[in-house]
Scaffold this motif. Structure first.
Motif, PDB file in Angstrom:
ATOM      1  N   THR A 284       0.815  -1.213   0.000  1.00 42.39           N
ATOM      2  CA  THR A 284       0.000   0.000   0.000  1.00 42.39           C
ATOM      3  C   THR A 284       0.853   1.269   0.000  1.00 42.39           C
ATOM      4  O   THR A 284       0.324   2.361  -0.194  1.00 42.39           O
ATOM      5  CB  THR A 284      -0.938   0.014   1.226  1.00 42.39           C
ATOM      6  OG1 THR A 284      -0.174  -0.229   2.412  1.00 42.39           O
ATOM      7  CG2 THR A 284      -2.013  -1.054   1.100  1.00 42.39           C
ATOM      8  N   TRP A 287       0.583   3.703  -2.910  1.00 37.50           N
ATOM      9  CA  TRP A 287      -0.421   4.762  -2.922  1.00 37.50           C
ATOM     10  C   TRP A 287       0.128   6.077  -2.394  1.00 37.50           C
ATOM     11  O   TRP A 287      -0.399   7.149  -2.723  1.00 37.50           O
ATOM     12  CB  TRP A 287      -1.635   4.332  -2.091  1.00 37.50           C
ATOM     13  CG  TRP A 287      -2.388   3.148  -2.613  1.00 37.50           C
ATOM     14  CD1 TRP A 287      -2.789   2.058  -1.891  1.00 37.50           C
ATOM     15  CD2 TRP A 287      -2.850   2.925  -3.951  1.00 37.50           C
ATOM     16  NE1 TRP A 287      -3.458   1.168  -2.703  1.00 37.50           N
ATOM     17  CE2 TRP A 287      -3.506   1.679  -3.978  1.00 37.50           C
ATOM     18  CE3 TRP A 287      -2.758   3.650  -5.139  1.00 37.50           C
ATOM     19  CZ2 TRP A 287      -4.084   1.145  -5.124  1.00 37.50           C
ATOM     20  CZ3 TRP A 287      -3.325   3.118  -6.289  1.00 37.50           C
ATOM     21  CH2 TRP A 287      -3.979   1.887  -6.279  1.00 37.50           C
ATOM     22  N   CYS A 421      -7.331   6.491  -2.720  1.00 33.17           N
ATOM     23  CA  CYS A 421      -6.554   5.339  -3.193  1.00 33.17           C
ATOM     24  C   CYS A 421      -6.890   4.078  -2.406  1.00 33.17           C
ATOM     25  O   CYS A 421      -7.076   3.003  -2.993  1.00 33.17           O
ATOM     26  CB  CYS A 421      -5.059   5.640  -3.090  1.00 33.17           C
ATOM     27  SG  CYS A 421      -4.452   6.846  -4.279  1.00 33.17           S
ATOM     28  N   ILE A 422      -6.976   4.200  -1.079  1.00 38.99           N
ATOM     29  CA  ILE A 422      -7.288   3.032  -0.253  1.00 38.99           C
ATOM     30  C   ILE A 422      -8.714   2.565  -0.515  1.00 38.99           C
ATOM     31  O   ILE A 422      -8.990   1.354  -0.593  1.00 38.99           O
ATOM     32  CB  ILE A 422      -7.092   3.359   1.243  1.00 38.99           C
ATOM     33  CG1 ILE A 422      -5.597   3.590   1.545  1.00 38.99           C
ATOM     34  CG2 ILE A 422      -7.648   2.238   2.119  1.00 38.99           C
ATOM     35  CD1 ILE A 422      -4.720   2.385   1.310  1.00 38.99           C
ATOM     36  N   ASN A 426      -8.090  -1.075  -2.251  1.00 38.11           N
ATOM     37  CA  ASN A 426      -7.949  -2.071  -1.178  1.00 38.11           C
ATOM     38  C   ASN A 426      -9.298  -2.387  -0.566  1.00 38.11           C
ATOM     39  O   ASN A 426     -10.263  -1.653  -0.775  1.00 38.11           O
ATOM     40  CB  ASN A 426      -7.021  -1.553  -0.072  1.00 38.11           C
ATOM     41  CG  ASN A 426      -5.600  -1.353  -0.544  1.00 38.11           C
ATOM     42  OD1 ASN A 426      -5.303  -0.386  -1.230  1.00 38.11           O
ATOM     43  ND2 ASN A 426      -4.713  -2.260  -0.179  1.00 38.11           N
ATOM     44  N   PHE A 432      -5.205   0.707   7.308  1.00 40.46           N
ATOM     45  CA  PHE A 432      -4.612   1.101   6.035  1.00 40.46           C
ATOM     46  C   PHE A 432      -4.551   2.621   5.886  1.00 40.46           C
ATOM     47  O   PHE A 432      -3.767   3.135   5.084  1.00 40.46           O
ATOM     48  CB  PHE A 432      -5.411   0.515   4.866  1.00 40.46           C
ATOM     49  CG  PHE A 432      -5.274  -0.977   4.716  1.00 40.46           C
ATOM     50  CD1 PHE A 432      -4.181  -1.641   5.249  1.00 40.46           C
ATOM     51  CD2 PHE A 432      -6.232  -1.714   4.045  1.00 40.46           C
ATOM     52  CE1 PHE A 432      -4.042  -3.011   5.119  1.00 40.46           C
ATOM     53  CE2 PHE A 432      -6.104  -3.089   3.908  1.00 40.46           C
ATOM     54  CZ  PHE A 432      -5.006  -3.740   4.441  1.00 40.46           C
TER      55      PHE A 432
END
Length: 459
Positions: A284, A287, A421-422, A426, A432
């Motif tokens: 991650t 990102w 983005c998360i 995801n 996160f």
């Protein structure tokens, strides 16, 4: 316990000195002059940068299959000798720097004592064995397997070990010197440095009161939540490494945009290095590079940059960041035949997996977002993820538009971009979002300091 305390303190001091020395060398190699860094930016950002770059010593040795513990010790010793002059200069500068510390006001002194007590307690807790699920399942086992093999090996049952393991490489350094070393010292140091960057940022924006607000808010809002910031400071989880480098990347990007034009290039190179280090900690982390690149584009455009200049600066920024991430992608490609293994299996292929296997792996994570009262069918999971992605994108864009003209526009836009983005890339989990929390706290500190001034004026 006394021997553990002495060993832990010695290791922490050694990590601090070696990280600071390597940070100075990296700054020089990347042509970032120390003069652009103010008094307390030098130790905080220098140590953070050096800490991140130490990962490449065990990485290179593991890649060459020269990664037995004694070989890593020899490599670290040789590098320490090369950095000896820098270490001596740093030791001479410690006492004068400490004498300059002055905390004015009784409330500020009281808060400083409170933070000191808290950090001491967390340090003592970091000396205890790490027992968290992810730590005992793959963070530490992967390092121990590499040390035993003397190099990178394919671990078929530990899929995340095929991605970036920057923080785990720092664990390998400690464990090479002592098999019982408290690896939680690395997240502890990352947490302390993150608090330092937050304090620097709040001080630049709103002064001393902002420092109290930003740290106090983080303490109250996160506290000791499971796998939250303060909890991870005394564990061997890796999210604080990502949080540190993301916060440093956002802060140095802010310094680039608020400073003089002739210093902008230096700050942008430094920000790109931190963005790249964030991308070396876990998947991650990519990102962070995307989010900071987006914020850079918006900031340059707002400043009247031409499309050609905007493209040049953003391209250079992303290129520098990706140069640090690329070795990890190459390592995965060599071991598995797929640089993003096991993703994009239909494109790259890879050993021991199938495209259907990757879809099943994704589903096992999307199940975490199953709505209450519904079965985790593929249709339900797809609809839920689409709703989360849409809502996250909408909220993030609204926050970016609202904050674009504020004094805290950079931290606010980074937090919003990372949230998008998360949400899109995801399954949704608050852990996160941790890399964006320090920036959010900086925004809150600015708002609350302003409200406090208005309230005082009204009275």
């Amino acid at each position: 316990m006394l021997s553990s305390l002495l060993l832990g303190t010695l290791q922490l001091v050694c990590v601090l000195l070696l990280s600071a020395a390597l940070g100075v060398r990296v700054l020089a190699l990347c042509r970032v002059p120390l003069r652009v860094l103010h008094t307390w930016e030098k130790p905080v950002l220098g140590i953070a940068l050096g800490l991140g770059f130490w990962q490449f010593l065990p990485f290179v040795l593991f890649a060459l299959h020269l990664g037995k513990p004694f070989q890593i010790v020899i490599g670290a010793g040789l590098l320490a000798v090369l950095l000896s002059k820098d270490i001596v200069h740093i030791l001479r500068a410690v006492k004068p720097a400490l004498l300059k510390i002055k905390v004015e006001g009784s409330s500020e002194r009281g808060f400083a004592v409170l933070m000191g007590v808290l950090l001491t307690i967390l340090f003592l807790r970091a000396l205890l064995p790490a027992i968290d699920g992810d730590v005992s399942s793959y963070h530490l086992p992967s390092v121990l397997r590499y040390l035993r093999a003397g190099g990178f090996i394919y671990l078929p049952t530990l899929t995340p070990t095929n991605w970036q393991l920057g923080v785990q490489m720092l664990y390998a350094l400690l464990l090479s010197f002592n098999a019982e070393a408290p690896t939680s010292l690395i997240p502890y140091l990352c947490g302390v440095l993150t608090l330092g960057v937050m304090a620097l940022w709040a001080y630049r924006l709103v002064g001393v009161k902002g420092v109290v607000w930003v740290l106090g808010l983080y303490l109250v809002l996160d506290r000791f939540s499971y796998q939250g910031f303060w909890y991870q400071m005394s564990s061997s989880l890796i999210d604080l490494g990502l949080t540190l480098f993301a916060t440093c990347g956002a802060y140095t990007l802010y310094r680039a945009m608020e400073g003089h034009e002739e210093e902008r290039g230096d700050w942008l190179r430094l920000s790109a290095l931190f963005a790249g280090l964030a991308g070396t900690t876990k998947l991650t982390g990519i990102w962070v590079v995307v989010s900071l690149g987006v914020v850079l584009c918006i900031a340059l455009r707002k400043g009247g940059a031409s499309p050609a200049k905007l493209l040049r600066h953003t391209g250079q920024y992303v290129l520098i960041a990706m140069c640090l991430i690329a070795p990890w992608l190459v390592k995965t490609w060599v071991l598995t035949g797929n640089p993003l293994y096991p993703m994009f299996y239909r494109v790259f292929g890879g050993i021991e997996w199938t495209a259907e296997g990757w879809a099943l792996y994704q589903r096992s994570h999307l199940i975490w977002n199953t709505p209450a009262g519904k079965m985790p069918t593929p249709q339900v999971l797809a609809q839920t993820h689409l709703q989360i992605a849409g809502l996250g994108t909408l909220l993030g864009l609204l926050f970016m538009v609202w904050s674009r003209k504020k004094q805290y526009a950079i931290p606010a836009m980074f937090a919003a971009a990372f949230f998008i983005c998360i949400s899109v890339g995801n399954f949704f989990h608050l852990r996160f979002l941790m890399p964006s929390f320090p920036c959010i706290m900086v925004c809150f500190a600015c708002l609350l300091t302003r409200f406090q001034r208005l309230y005082t004026w009204f009275l």
